[in-house]
Design an enzyme around this catalytic site. Structure first.
Site, PDB file in Angstrom:
ATOM      1  CB  VAL A   1       1.205 -12.491 -50.735  1.00  0.00           C
ATOM      2  CG1 VAL A   1       1.073 -13.596 -51.772  1.00  0.00           C
ATOM      3  CG2 VAL A   1       2.482 -12.674 -49.918  1.00  0.00           C
TER       4      VAL A   1
ATOM      5  CG  ASN B   1       7.634  -9.199 -48.221  1.00  0.00           C
ATOM      6  OD1 ASN B   1       8.223  -8.358 -48.887  1.00  0.00           O
ATOM      7  ND2 ASN B   1       8.285 -10.054 -47.450  1.00  0.00           N
TER       8      ASN B   1
ATOM      9  CB  THR C   1       6.761 -10.043 -39.690  1.00  0.00           C
ATOM     10  OG1 THR C   1       6.914  -9.633 -41.054  1.00  0.00           O
ATOM     11  CG2 THR C   1       7.406  -9.015 -38.793  1.00  0.00           C
TER      12      THR C   1
ATOM     13  N   GLY D   1       0.923  -8.015 -45.293  1.00  0.00           N
ATOM     14  CA  GLY D   1       1.651  -8.336 -44.079  1.00  0.00           C
ATOM     15  C   GLY D   1       2.554  -7.195 -43.658  1.00  0.00           C
TER      16      GLY D   1
ATOM     17  CG  ASP E   1      -2.359 -12.568 -40.437  1.00  0.00           C
ATOM     18  OD1 ASP E   1      -3.104 -12.209 -39.493  1.00  0.00           O
ATOM     19  OD2 ASP E   1      -1.133 -12.740 -40.300  1.00  0.00           O
TER      20      ASP E   1
ATOM     21  N   GLY F   1      -6.000 -11.606 -35.693  1.00  0.00           N
ATOM     22  CA  GLY F   1      -5.535 -11.047 -36.960  1.00  0.00           C
ATOM     23  C   GLY F   1      -6.283 -11.606 -38.155  1.00  0.00           C
TER      24      GLY F   1
END
Length: 266
Positions: free
Chosen positions: A9, A7, A128, A4, A105, A103
Site C-alpha cells: 500500500v 499487497n 494475510t 505486506g 507493520d 513486525g
C-alpha cells in the site's frame, strides 16, 4: 510504503491530507527499474510530481524486497528512505520479550491508533495474517495475538479438502448455508468475526480493562460489518502511522521549498 505479504500500500501526503493512495501486488521478483517505472507511472497518472516529495517512509514484513525498494527510492525518487525498524524513533515503548521481533507493520499501526484514538486501544489487522495488538492505558505496546488470515483459511479449505471449491469472500444470505459455497462463506466470514470478538473479550478479561477496538487491513471493512467489538475501521491506518514516523525521523531533501505536489512546473 507499507509492504505486506500479499499487497503493498502506497500513499502520498501533503501535510496531514492524503492526496493519493494505491495498492499493488508485492512481488519479490520485481527489479529496481521495474518498480521505479511503476511508481513513476502511478505518479504521472495521478498528476503528481515525485520530484517534490520531501521524504519516503517504508515498513515491510517481506525482507527480500527491501534492497530493491531502498535502491528504487534512491534512484527514481532521489531520496534516502526512512525504514521502520530497530533504532527508529517511535515514541511507543514496546514491552514484549524481544521488541526486535515485533513486525514493523504492527508498530506503525499502533503509533497511528494511539495518535488518532488514544489509549487503551486494540488494533486488529485483517490481512494475510490476522493480528491483534494491545496498547495499554499508559501508551505501551504490551503484546498481541497472531492468527491465520481469511484468505489463508479459504485457500487451506480448497487445497486440503478435495470436494470443497475455491470461494469468493462475500456475505452469504444467512449464517446457515444451504449449499457448499454459502456454508464455507459463512464459516470463514462469521467465524473470523467471532474470532476477533472472542480475542478482544479475552484481552479485556485478562487485563480487567475496556479497550477501544480499531480495525485495518484488506479484510477490515468486510469483517467490520458484523463484528460486535470493532468500533472503527480505518483502511489508511498504516499510511497515517508511516507519516507520523517520518515526522519523528525526517530526512529532508534540499532544496525543498513549499510548492504543492499538485502545482505544475513553471
Amino acid at each position: 510504503m507499507d509492504i505486506g505479504n500479499s499487497n503493498t500500500v502506497l500513499g502520498v501526503f501533503e501535510g496531514e491530507t492524503i492526496l493519493q493512495r494505491w495498492r499493488i501486488h508485492t512481488s519479490r521478483e520485481r527489479t529496481v527499474d521495474e518498480l521505479g517505472v511503476l511508481i513513476r507511472a502511478l505518479f504521472q497518472d495521478a498528476k503528481l510530481d515525485p520530484g517534490r516529495l520531501a521524504g519516503v517512509t517504508v515498513c515491510s514484513v517481506v525482507p527480500p524486497v527491501m534492497n530493491t525498494v531502498e535502491e528504487m527510492c534512491r534512484k527514481y525518487l532521489g531520496l534516502e528512505p526512512v525504514v521502520v525498524g530497530p533504532g527508529i524513533k517511535t515514541g511507543l515503548p514496546v514491552l514484549t520479550e524481544n521488541p526486535r521481533e515485533v513486525g514493523a507493520d504492527r508498530i506503525v499501526n499502533a503509533v497511528a491508533a494511539v495518535q488518532l484514538y488514544g489509549t487503551p486501544v486494540v488494533i486488529v489487522n485483517l490481512g494475510t495474517a490476522t493480528t491483534v495488538c494491545v496498547v495499554d492505558d499508559r501508551g505501551q505496546y504490551i503484546g498481541g495475538v497472531i492468527a491465520p488470515g481469511l484468505r489463508i483459511a479459504t485457500d487451506a479449505l480448497y487445497e486440503r479438502a478435495a470436494k470443497l471449491p475455491r470461494i469468493e469472500l462475500s456475505w452469504p444470505k444467512s449464517v446457515i448455508g444451504r449449499n457448499t459455497v454459502h456454508s464455507m462463506q459463512s464459516g470463514v466470514l462469521y467465524g473470523f468475526a467471532g474470532l476477533v470478538d472472542g480475542l478482544v473479550g479475552r484481552v479485556e478479561t485478562e487485563l480487567a480493562q475496556k479497550f477501544r477496538v480499531v480495525a485495518t487491513g484488506g479484510m477490515a471493512e468486510l469483517i467490520g460489518e458484523v463484528s460486535h467489538r470493532i468500533e472503527v475501521v480505518n483502511p489508511d491506518l498504516s499510511l497515517v502511522g508511516l507519516r507520523l514516523l517520518w515526522e519523528k525521523n525526517r530526512l529532508v531533501k534540499e532544496p525543498l521549498g513549499r510548492r504543492s505536489l499538485l502545482e505544475p512546473d513553471s
